[in-house]
Structure formats: structure tokens, C-alpha cells
Design an enzyme around this catalytic site. Structure first.
Site, mmCIF file in Angstrom:
data_model
loop_
_atom_site.group_PDB
_atom_site.id
_atom_site.type_symbol
_atom_site.label_atom_id
_atom_site.label_comp_id
_atom_site.label_asym_id
_atom_site.label_seq_id
_atom_site.Cartn_x
_atom_site.Cartn_y
_atom_site.Cartn_z
ATOM 1 N N ASP A 1 -10.782 3.306 4.551
ATOM 2 C CA ASP A 1 -11.047 1.870 4.434
ATOM 3 C C ASP A 1 -12.544 1.568 4.553
ATOM 4 O OD1 ASP A 1 -9.303 -0.071 3.768
ATOM 5 O OD2 ASP A 1 -8.606 -0.516 5.796
ATOM 6 N N LYS B 1 0.839 -1.202 0.000
ATOM 7 C CA LYS B 1 0.000 0.000 0.000
ATOM 8 C C LYS B 1 0.876 1.255 0.000
ATOM 9 C CE LYS B 1 -3.815 -2.433 2.129
ATOM 10 N NZ LYS B 1 -4.513 -2.887 3.327
ATOM 11 N N GLN C 1 -4.314 -1.474 9.750
ATOM 12 C CA GLN C 1 -4.268 -2.786 9.096
ATOM 13 C C GLN C 1 -4.892 -3.849 10.003
ATOM 14 O OE1 GLN C 1 -3.190 -3.328 5.863
ATOM 15 N NE2 GLN C 1 -3.965 -5.404 6.151
#
Ligand code: NDP
Length: 292
Positions: free
Chosen positions: A121, A54, A98
Site C-alpha cells: 500500500d 480487493k 485497511q
């Protein structure tokens, strides 16, 4: 019928190029350079790999990445404290924690601590709640399911009025994918490990999204002729012919299904590359939203 193969790599590349152009335009016009903060807690090797990918993708799109690592034994307070600091940092437009977090941490509380304007996200309970409500729009939606919808549209699937079946009900893929399909006016059936007559249910689907993590479980005769098939699964199967001793396959038996479907994503090279592309897109939009 031989299906069209949906090239996720190509679509993701186009999105990434579009993001890079939008970033440069924003900066040239005096706007901020978008910044994505990545928060990695613990030492799960897969998570480290995902975050590295990412960050590399951010650099290629001209997005600044601001990385924070915390040890596996970091307290709830510490993780939430870091998120709150990032909420206040004007250089940070998106925050990515994450997942999964190490056992013992309250994942929902951490996600709830993220400013919804920075929730690139799309996992904040408010954004997920809006996704589930009629007439409300989330600011951001989870990246992998968003990528699935993008690929369906690119392939020319008609979602409105379609019968869609989603295999899997996880928070990160199955459930948000189903909710996105409802927003597209599809009629959606969600299947999971307790579903009976799975094959029969799948055979009725004009659109089939498989996200169960079971190697090639969906056989060719589960697929309705002319269906659009999106395979999210990434599974390792032993393969002595490969140097690394395994190969990756999806949840769908690709060779069988491609003889029946109208269009299908391969694994790898289908949904996989879309997740990061959608994350970059969300980060650029977050920075745009933050502009006065
Ligand atoms: P989870 O393990 O969280 O969820 C799996 C879901 O599948 C659950 O809802 C489970 O049901 C259901 N399921 C499991 N076995 C069966 C079965 N035999 N029959 C019917 N349903 C079943 O997985 P994720 O959603 O996180 O991921 C799914 C797959 O997608 C994985 O292969 C993962 O690697 C891949 N993935 C790919 C991404 C990408 O391409 N970028 C991103 C994220 C995931 P129940 O709820 O009853 O347990």
C-alpha cells in the site's frame, strides 16, 4: 474543446490482465504464487466492502488472499503482533491494513510494523519518506495516487515541466500524488482548506488532480483550457431518479470541465478502478522481489 474521457475501467482492466499473466508466468517458472494478506480491524461497512473487492480482484488475478479480521476493541499490541506474524510468513508477499483503523489505535505505529518489502500500500513511513526525497526510490507507492499518474501518462499528459495543482493534502491521496508529480519533474502547488484564491490557482494548472471530497466544487471556469484533469473525489448526491436515492459525482463538475479540458476522468469509472489494479500490480512485484 471537448475533452477526451480517460477510461479508468479500461486501463485498470489492462493492468489486471497484465498482472494475471505475470503471476501465471512466475508460477509456471517455479516461483511462488503471490499472496496478499488483508487485515481488517472493526466493523466499518465501507472497509468491509473495500476488502471484499480487493480479495475478489486477487482471486481473479491468481493472487492468494489471506484474510484476518480483528474486533474493533483489538489492542495495539494485538494488531501489531498480527502484522509481525505476517511479516514472517513466506506465503505472504504483501500486507494491506485497511484504513482507517478504529479510534484509539496508533495507525502510524501499525504501518511502521509492516516489513517495507511487504508494504504494497506504500504507507510505511520509510516508503513515504523515500517518496519525498530526491534521488531515493520507495519500494512501493500509495495505490490511488499511483493510479492517477498512470492515467495521466495514458492520456498523453506531459508531466515534465508542467504546472500541476493538487487539491487536497491527505496522507493517502493528495500529498503522495503531489510527491509523485514532483518525481515526474512537474512544478507542483498543493491546495487545502486554508488555500486562498483556489479557483485562480487551479486555472493555472496544466495538470489538475482533485482529491477533496466536495461534490462538483471545481467548476468548468476553474479549468485551464487544454488541461488534464484527474478527479479522485467520490461523493454521494441525492437523486430521486435513482433507485438507491443517490448518485456518485466527483469533486469536479464534469459536464462543465469536459468542455474545457484536454482530457478528464469520469466518476465513477475513472480513478476508482485504478486503486485495486495498482494494488495487484504491487503485490505481484513484491512476490517477484522475494524470489531468490
Ligand atoms: P480527506 O478528507 O482525508 O482530505 C481532504 C483534503 O481536501 C484535505 O487536505 C482538505 O484540507 C482538503 N479540502 C477539504 N475541503 C476543501 C475545500 N473546500 N477547499 C480546499 N481543500 C479542501 O480525503 P481523502 O484524501 O481521503 O479523499 C478525497 C476524496 O477522494 C474523497 O472524495 C474520497 O472518497 C476519494 N477517494 C477516492 C479513492 C479512489 O478512487 N480509489 C481512494 C481514496 C479517496 P485540510 O487538509 O486543510 O483539511
Amino acid at each position: 474543446m471537448t475533452a477526451a474521457i480517460i477510461d479508468g475501467k479500461q486501463v485498470a482492466e489492462e493492468i489486471r490482465e497484465g498482472v494475471a499473466k505475470a503471476v501465471e508466468k512466475m508460477v509456471a517458472e517455479g516461483g511462488p504464487r503471490p499472496g496478499l494478506a488483508t487485515v481488517l480491524v472493526g466493523d466499518n461497512p465501507a472497509s468491509h466492502t473495500y476488502v471484499r473487492m480487493k480479495r475478489k480482484a486477487c482471486a481473479e488475478a491468481g493472487i492468494e488472499s489471506i484474510h484476518h479480521e480483528l474486533p474493533a476493541d483489538a489492542t495495539q499490541e494485538k494488531v501489531e503482533g498480527l502484522v509481525r506474524e505476517l511479516n514472517k510468513d513466506p506465503k505472504v508477499h504483501g500486507i494491506l491494513v485497511q484504513l482507517p483503523l478504529p479510534a484509539g489505535l496508533d495507525e502510524e505505529a501499525v504501518l511502521r510494523a509492516i516489513d517495507i518489502e511487504k508494504d504494497v500500500d506504500g504507507f510505511h513511513p520509510i516508503n513515504i519518506g523515500r517518496l519525498a526525497q530526491k534521488g531515493r526510490d520507495p519500494l512501493f507507492v500509495p495505490c490511488t495516487p499511483a493510479g492517477c499518474i498512470k492515467l495521466l501518462k495514458k492520456a498523453g499528459a506531459k508531466l515534465e515541466g508542467a504546472k500541476a495543482v493538487v487539491l487536497g493534502r491527505s496522507n493517502i491521496v493528495g500529498m503522495p500524488a503531489a510527491l509523485l508529480l514532483v518525481k515526474e519533474n512537474a512544478t507542483v502547488t498543493i491546495c487545502h482548506s486554508r488555500t486562498k484564491n483556489l479557483a485562480e490557482t487551479c486555472r493555472e494548472a496544466d495538470v489538475l488532480i482533485a482529491a477533496i471530497g466536495r461534490a462538483e466544487m471545481v467548476r468548468g471556469d476553474w479549468v485551464k483550457p487544454g488541461a488534464y484533469v484527474i478527479d479522485v473525489g467520490i461523493n454521494r448526491v441525492d437523486d430521486d431518479t435513482k433507485k438507491r436515492g443517490y448518485r456518485l459525482v466527483g469533486d469536479v463538475a464534469f459536464e462543465e470541465a469536459k468542455e474545457v479540458a484536454a482530457a478528464i476522468t469520469p466518476v465513477p469509472g475513472g480513478v476508482g478502478p485504478m486503486t485495486i489494479a495498482m494494488l495487484l500490480d504491487a503485490t505481484q512485484r513484491a512476490a517477484q522481489r522475494a524470489m531468490p
